[in-house]
Design a protein around this motif. Structure first.
Motif, mmCIF file in Angstrom:
data_model
loop_
_atom_site.group_PDB
_atom_site.id
_atom_site.type_symbol
_atom_site.label_atom_id
_atom_site.label_comp_id
_atom_site.label_asym_id
_atom_site.label_seq_id
_atom_site.Cartn_x
_atom_site.Cartn_y
_atom_site.Cartn_z
ATOM 1 N N GLU A 18 -2.893 19.011 -1.492
ATOM 2 C CA GLU A 18 -2.526 17.783 -0.784
ATOM 3 C C GLU A 18 -2.745 16.565 -1.673
ATOM 4 N N LYS A 19 -3.840 16.559 -2.428
ATOM 5 C CA LYS A 19 -4.121 15.452 -3.350
ATOM 6 C C LYS A 19 -3.033 15.361 -4.413
ATOM 7 N N LEU A 20 -2.598 16.510 -4.909
ATOM 8 C CA LEU A 20 -1.547 16.525 -5.917
ATOM 9 C C LEU A 20 -0.232 15.992 -5.349
ATOM 10 N N HIS A 21 0.081 16.364 -4.096
ATOM 11 C CA HIS A 21 1.298 15.847 -3.457
ATOM 12 C C HIS A 21 1.232 14.327 -3.306
ATOM 13 N N LEU A 22 0.038 13.825 -2.910
ATOM 14 C CA LEU A 22 -0.126 12.376 -2.772
ATOM 15 C C LEU A 22 0.018 11.687 -4.120
ATOM 16 N N GLN A 23 -0.528 12.303 -5.164
ATOM 17 C CA GLN A 23 -0.382 11.736 -6.502
ATOM 18 C C GLN A 23 1.094 11.649 -6.897
ATOM 19 N N THR A 24 1.844 12.667 -6.543
ATOM 20 C CA THR A 24 3.285 12.654 -6.835
ATOM 21 C C THR A 24 3.969 11.511 -6.085
ATOM 22 N N GLU A 25 3.567 11.295 -4.829
ATOM 23 C CA GLU A 25 4.139 10.194 -4.048
ATOM 24 C C GLU A 25 3.768 8.844 -4.657
ATOM 25 N N ILE A 26 2.514 8.724 -5.122
ATOM 26 C CA ILE A 26 2.079 7.470 -5.735
ATOM 27 C C ILE A 26 2.886 7.194 -6.993
ATOM 28 N N GLU A 27 3.057 8.214 -7.823
ATOM 29 C CA GLU A 27 3.826 8.047 -9.051
ATOM 30 C C GLU A 27 5.262 7.628 -8.746
ATOM 31 N N ALA A 28 5.846 8.248 -7.726
ATOM 32 C CA ALA A 28 7.217 7.896 -7.360
ATOM 33 C C ALA A 28 7.287 6.462 -6.837
ATOM 34 N N ASN A 29 6.293 6.056 -6.037
ATOM 35 C CA ASN A 29 6.278 4.701 -5.483
ATOM 36 C C ASN A 29 6.119 3.658 -6.585
ATOM 37 N N VAL A 30 5.184 3.905 -7.518
ATOM 38 C CA VAL A 30 4.967 2.962 -8.621
ATOM 39 C C VAL A 30 6.227 2.854 -9.480
ATOM 40 N N GLU A 31 6.839 3.983 -9.753
ATOM 41 C CA GLU A 31 8.051 3.974 -10.576
ATOM 42 C C GLU A 31 9.180 3.219 -9.882
ATOM 43 N N ILE A 54 -0.592 5.258 0.965
ATOM 44 C CA ILE A 54 -0.647 6.498 0.178
ATOM 45 C C ILE A 54 -1.852 6.483 -0.749
ATOM 46 N N ILE A 55 -2.096 5.342 -1.361
ATOM 47 C CA ILE A 55 -3.212 5.225 -2.317
ATOM 48 C C ILE A 55 -4.543 5.394 -1.591
ATOM 49 N N ALA A 56 -4.668 4.791 -0.414
ATOM 50 C CA ALA A 56 -5.901 4.938 0.357
ATOM 51 C C ALA A 56 -6.113 6.384 0.781
ATOM 52 N N ARG A 57 -5.027 7.046 1.197
ATOM 53 C CA ARG A 57 -5.143 8.461 1.588
ATOM 54 C C ARG A 57 -5.526 9.319 0.386
ATOM 55 N N HIS A 58 -5.002 8.962 -0.777
ATOM 56 C CA HIS A 58 -5.334 9.730 -1.984
ATOM 57 C C HIS A 58 -6.822 9.605 -2.304
ATOM 58 N N TYR A 59 -7.371 8.399 -2.196
ATOM 59 C CA TYR A 59 -8.804 8.211 -2.434
ATOM 60 C C TYR A 59 -9.623 8.986 -1.397
ATOM 61 N N ALA A 60 -9.191 8.924 -0.130
ATOM 62 C CA ALA A 60 -9.904 9.648 0.916
ATOM 63 C C ALA A 60 -9.852 11.156 0.667
ATOM 64 N N LYS A 61 -8.675 11.628 0.240
ATOM 65 C CA LYS A 61 -8.526 13.062 -0.044
ATOM 66 C C LYS A 61 -9.388 13.467 -1.239
ATOM 67 N N ALA A 62 -9.436 12.617 -2.256
ATOM 68 C CA ALA A 62 -10.264 12.906 -3.435
ATOM 69 C C ALA A 62 -11.746 12.949 -3.066
ATOM 70 N N GLU A 63 -12.169 12.020 -2.203
ATOM 71 C CA GLU A 63 -13.573 12.009 -1.774
ATOM 72 C C GLU A 63 -13.897 13.251 -0.949
ATOM 73 N N GLU A 64 -12.975 13.628 -0.047
ATOM 74 C CA GLU A 64 -13.183 14.831 0.754
ATOM 75 C C GLU A 64 -13.246 16.065 -0.137
#
Length: 597
Positions: free
Chosen positions: A422-435, A194-204
């Motif tokens: 999509e980036k915001l959705h991934l961020q939400t997933e990251i936050e949920a995973n970290v928590e 998820i984190i890698a996809r978030h970085y890729a999405k942010a770069e795109e």
């Protein structure tokens, strides 16, 4: 999955270093009094770690000492023997001169010497560098690092002095966070995909935003409305169709009528209006100039005084003074009016200049139209209309390109909105995973946190917190902090000695948490005891020995002045723990028994 032996084809210059599976000490003794206060001694304790990295197929770098001094080391070949999980071994042969041609040999016994082994008895010889890394990756089989290569996290277990500045960001990770944060999250037990996809999405998203900005710059900020451009195109194409019909029919009567009407209704009316305005302005200007001249006071008090004296008039000086006061009063009254008149004259002159320019332009335009109307040669009119057609078609081409830009810009805006969502959705997933992983006491991250605190608390009697949070951009921030008695973060971790301790504790905690997996099981720490007091050194040594008993190999380097002082005669290290002893009494005491380079 531990270094077992490091040797070279020149044993007289570089003697073999045989490692044990447990604690390995590289001790540098400073025997000469003049060297006691020196910060560096160039004996080779730090160089050993670089050679281990070379054996683990570090990328060739012209700044690396072997290649920087190729004239000294060009004939060297180094052999790194590595213990594998199943109890077997693999030896990697890599020469300095041909550093991109690697050889491999698997064997069952430890501490072998293959310096004279012919190429025919090696399993793989002259393997190209990239292929060699892939081959060693499969041999080591550190599958817990998947999908990353074995070298990705090697820096955490081969800590050089430049890697103790930050617990998480190694010296080789000076580039984008996207290159190392997903990997670090992976070994800490988070969902790195998820984190890698978030970085890729942010770069795109950044790339799309940059393209949109470039298009806006090329358009000059005009015509961002596609509907407006389409409307202008419609009118231009209609005009082209009309002129094309004229050209096709070779009949210019319609054009003549249109131009005549334009001359009468537009050009002539505009010229008449401008002439009227110019006349009015000229009259106004004339009055302004006259007013300015009237404001001039021509009376001279000196001449008046002389005239009164000649006439024998008494009080001539008083008369002069009264006239001077009168003149001053008059000037004071007219000074403001004079300023307004000058300003008004400037405005009139500017407007006259603009009107004259426009009259000249309209006169030229009227002349051209009348010339067209009075022309008897149809070919001249044909040429004129054809020229106008070329101009119109050029305008249409420009507008069509502009419309393409606008459509592309609108498409990019749609894509940007989609990517942002999509980036915001991934961020939400990251936050949920970290928590979730942070709250789960049985998670890998919780285990590493406990081991990390346990090590630090055992060494310096202070609690330490390993934490991960999601910043405003949706990226992970990793923190390692010392805590006071109230559980608040302190600034003690910012000191060099405690920062190094946090790095060592982190490396060991990660290794212990992954003991049951296919993962590295060794750690090399340079200058392990520097700046710690004796009690903390003893505590850290106890931790290292305890972790060695668990199966984690430690290779530590230090100088004898950093040894903890003991009241008893018991040595700090057992003889079998010291795998390499260096000293400053000549070349034989260095790692490379030669002159310094």
């Amino acid at each position: 999955m531990k270094p077992s032996k490091l040797y070279s084809n020149k044993p007289d210059t570089f003697a073999p270093v045989e490692f044990t599976p447990d604690l390995n000490v590289v001790l540098a003794e400073i025997r000469l009094p003049e060297n006691l206060d020196r910060d560096t001694h160039n004996l080779g304790k730090t160089t050993l770690g670089r050679l281990l990295d070379f054996g683990f197929l570090a990328q060739r770098d012209h700044k690396f000492f072997l290649f920087k001094h190729i004239e000294v080391f060009g004939e060297f070949a180094f052999f790194l023997e590595i213990e594998l999980t199943q109890g077997s071994y693999v030896t990697v042969r890599r020469s300095v001169e041909e550093a991109t041609k690697i050889a491999f040999k698997k064997h069952a016994a430890r501490h072998q010497d293959f310096t004279t082994l012919p190429d025919s008895e090696w399993d793989h010889v002259e393997v190209p560098f990239d292929r060699a890394k892939e081959l060693l990756d499969s041999i080591l089989d550190w599958r817990s690092l998947n999908p990353w290569h074995f070298r990705k996290g090697l820096g955490y277990f081969l800590r050089s002095q430049s890697d103790f500045g930050d617990v998480f960001q190694l010296g080789k990770f000076a580039n984008k966070h996207a290159d190392w944060k997903p990997f670090l999250a992976h070994i800490l037990g988070f969902d790195a995909a998820i984190i890698a996809r978030h970085y890729a999405k942010a770069e795109e998203l950044e790339n799309k935003q940059a393209k949109a900005a470039t298009i806006r710059q090329e358009m000059g900020g005009d015509f961002e409305d596609a509907s407006k451009i389409d409307g202008i195109l419609l009118l231009k194409r209609q005009e082209v169709d009309k002129k094309q019909q004229l050209l096709d029919a070779f009949d210019f009567r319609t054009q003549d009528k249109a131009d005549t009407k334009q001359v009468v209704d537009q050009v002539e009316e505009r010229i008449a209006a401008l002439n009227a305005r110019r006349y009015s302005l000229m009259q106004n200007r004339k009055k302004i100039i006259a007013s300015l001249e009237e404001d001039q006071i021509l009376f001279d008090p000196e001449e008046a005084k002389a005239m009164f004296e000649e006439a024998g008039v008494l009080f001539a000086d008083q008369v002069k003074k009264d006239f001077q006061q009168l003149i001053a009063f008059n000037k004071a009254i007219t000074e403001e009016r004079h300023g307004y008149l000058v300003e008004e004259r400037a405005e009139v002159d500017a407007e006259l200049k603009t009107i004259n320019a426009e009259l000249n332009s309209l006169g030229k335009r009227r002349s051209e139209m009348l010339s067209f109307l009075s022309a008897t040669d149809s070919f001249a009119k044909y040429k004129r209309v054809s020229t106008e057609m070329v101009t119109l078609r050029a305008d249409i081409d420009t507008l069509e390109r502009q419309r393409d830009f606008v459509h592309r810009l609108q498409q990019l805006r749609t894509e940007i909105r989609t990517l942002a969502e999509e980036k915001l959705h991934l961020q939400t997933e990251i936050e949920a995973n970290v928590e979730a992983r942070s709250a789960d006491e049985d998670s890998l991250f919780s285990s590493i946190r406990l081991y990390f605190n346990e090590i630090v608390e055992e060494v310096i009697d202070s609690k330490a917190l390993l934490s991960v949070c999601v910043n405003q951009l949706g990226h992970l921030d990793f923190r390692a902090e010392l805590l006071d008695d109230a559980g608040n973060a302190t600034s003690a971790d910012r000191g060099h000695s405690y920062k190094k301790l946090l790095c060592i504790a982190f490396d060991l905690a990660v290794l212990r948490a992954h003991l049951d997996e296919r993962f590295p099981r060794f750690a090399y720490h340079d200058g392990v005891f520097e700046s710690l007091d004796d009690r903390k050194k003893e505590n850290l040594l106890a931790v290292i020995r305890r972790y060695a008993a668990l199966g984690i190999q430690s290779i530590i380097t230090l100088i004898d002045s950093d040894l903890p002082q003991r009241t008893t005669a018991e040595p700090v290290f057992a003889p079998d723990e010291i795998v390499l002893k260096l000293h400053d009494e000549g070349e034989r005491g260095r790692l490379f028994k030669m002159k310094t380079w």
